[in-house]
Scaffold this motif. Structure first.
Motif, PDB file in Angstrom:
ATOM      1  N   TYR A 256       0.833  -1.210   0.000  1.00 49.11           N
ATOM      2  CA  TYR A 256       0.000   0.000   0.000  1.00 49.11           C
ATOM      3  C   TYR A 256       0.864   1.255   0.000  1.00 49.11           C
ATOM      4  O   TYR A 256       0.475   2.295  -0.534  1.00 49.11           O
ATOM      5  CB  TYR A 256      -0.965  -0.003   1.186  1.00 49.11           C
TER       6      TYR A 256
ATOM      7  N   ILE B  36      -2.279  -5.369  -3.841  1.00 51.89           N
ATOM      8  CA  ILE B  36      -2.648  -4.138  -4.532  1.00 51.89           C
ATOM      9  C   ILE B  36      -2.781  -4.472  -6.014  1.00 51.89           C
ATOM     10  O   ILE B  36      -2.089  -5.363  -6.519  1.00 51.89           O
ATOM     11  CB  ILE B  36      -1.593  -3.027  -4.301  1.00 51.89           C
TER      12      ILE B  36
ATOM     13  N   THR C 157      -4.329   0.029 -10.090  1.00 51.00           N
ATOM     14  CA  THR C 157      -3.954   1.157  -9.233  1.00 51.00           C
ATOM     15  C   THR C 157      -2.567   1.667  -9.591  1.00 51.00           C
ATOM     16  O   THR C 157      -2.357   2.880  -9.746  1.00 51.00           O
ATOM     17  CB  THR C 157      -3.984   0.733  -7.756  1.00 51.00           C
TER      18      THR C 157
END
Length: 431
Positions: free
Chosen positions: A23, A51, A55
């Motif tokens: 993150y 993740i 993103t």
């Protein structure tokens, strides 16, 4: 103030291995891009459990690579191309002057990645790097990168027991011996609920470590002693004499000197600034305390930079209790006595370091700076107008020595600090 572009022209391959610290990689990508870099993200299968590639693509503005079988490259060799090719439209940094070397020891090159940064680096991935295993795209590209010109930086992230395990410690020691730069880890709360070493450094810390890795190591092997900030001369337990110095210039010089490879000791007056990475810090309050801290340290260092705005005077006697109003509207009076002259004392030592003084003036800067140069008997005085710079992030400096003076272009304090460090390195070469 505009975002610093310390990574302008740099192309970074950012690798994510499996761990909850993924993150932080999102914010790290954003931070690197803001600093001017292009970022090519490569993720392991384990990283994708923490993740998404979507993103990371959105934050890097580049397609993310996750498989060694990715067919997008024309030659189907992503593990080769990712460290060899520079994004279209992104120029390589200018080659250094003839004879100069890049910070990592080799000459500048016209193309390819400037560094590979693994953040987070799990215990398993560190073991892969040490053993030369190459069973996924990220480990493949680390093994296949041109090691002489593409440095490898590794940011460990794992449980404290995993970090402390002898196998991990052996692997990290070997990783360093193989030439990798290990960043961290830090200590603190961990996702598992335990507390200890193993936390990945924060995004801004990793960004600054990456920036520092690119700075020329002009002061490698040197020891610098730096003073910064104001002093506080107590009148009573709650009042005192001080000044507007924020300490920002001195802290910037400490950071720039450490980036340049020096071992740095920073003696700071009362300021609210974070300690630059890898800098030893000693906190003091008064001019006498600063004097007492500096004098034993000075002969142990090669260079002394007296940036602190030290009070010239202090109350001869400090009142034991707060001075109260007596209702007669008469201001209290107290006798002042002169503080010790730290720079002059260091400059007069038989085994003195090379000394740099600072002159923060309100007028007639050049006149007062030259008087200070002669009075203190030092080779260099750095002058600025105090009221125009105290508390600000930018500054204007003038270098005054026996031969004359030279102004440095106005800029932010870190940029000026790097210029000053380069000047110190040039003047002390061979000293």
């Amino acid at each position: 103030m505009a975002e610093r572009q310390d990574l302008a022209g740099k192309h970074i391959v950012l690798g994510l291995s499996g761990g909850v610290a993924c993150y932080k990689a999102a914010e790290l990508t954003r931070s690197l891009v803001k600093a001017g870099a292009t970022v090519q993200v490569v993720m392991t299968e384990a990283a994708e459990a923490f993740i998404t590639a979507v993103t990371m693509q959105a934050l890097s503005n580049r397609p993310v690579y996750t498989s060694q079988w990715d067919a997008r490259p024309g030659n189907n060799m992503a593990h080769i191309n990712l460290t060899r090719e520079r994004p279209q439209g992104r120029a390589a940094p200018s080659p250094p002057p003839e004879g100069d070397q890049e910070p990592w020891g080799g000459p500048a090159v016209p193309e390819g990645a400037d560094a590979v940064l693994i953040a987070p680096a799990s215990a398993d991935f560190i073991a892969k790097l040490v053993q030369g295993r190459a069973d996924d795209l990220l480990s493949l590209l680390c093994l296949a990168r041109p090691a002489e010109r593409v440095p490898l930086l590794v940011a460990p992230a794992m449980n404290r027991e995993m970090w402390a395990h002898p196998a991990t410690q052996r692997n990290v020691a070997q990783l360093r011996a193989d030439g990798a730069l290990v960043l961290g880890p830090a200590a603190g709360d961990q996702a598992c609920g335990e507390i200890g070493d193993g936390r990945m450094l924060e995004a801004d810390e990793l960004r600054d470590e990456l920036i520092a890795s690119f700075q020329p190591k002009l002061l490698a092997g040197k020891k610098l002693l730096i003073t910064a900030g104001p002093t506080f001369e107590a009148i009573d337990p709650v009042r005192g004499i001080t000044n507007h110095s924020s300490g920002k210039m001195g802290f910037a010089i400490a950071r720039a000197a450490q980036e340049a490879g020096a071992e740095v000791t920073l003696i700071a007056g009362p300021v609210h600034l974070p300690t630059p990475p890898h800098v030893r810090r000693i906190d003091v309050q008064s001019a006498q305390q600063m004097f007492d801290a500096v004098l034993p340290q000075a002969p142990l260092h090669d260079v002394f930079v007296a940036t602190a705005a030290v009070a010239d005077w202090r109350p001869a006697v400090m009142n034991e209790h707060k001075i109260k109003k007596d209702g007669k509207k008469l201001a209290p009076s107290f006798e002042l006595t002169e503080n010790p002259d730290i720079l002059a004392a260091v400059a007069s030592l038989p085994d003195k370091p090379w000394c740099v003084g600072f002159a923060a003036e309100s007028q007639d800067l050049l006149t007062h700076a030259r008087e200070k140069l002669l009075r203190k008997n030092v080779p260099l005085i750095v002058g600025n107008l105090g009221p125009a710079t105290f508390g600000r992030d930018d500054n204007t400096l003038v270098l005054v020595d026996a031969a004359g003076h030279r102004e440095l272009p106005a800029g932010d304090k870190l940029a000026l600090a790097r210029q000053l460090v380069a000047e110190i390195a040039r003047r002390t070469a061979g000293v």
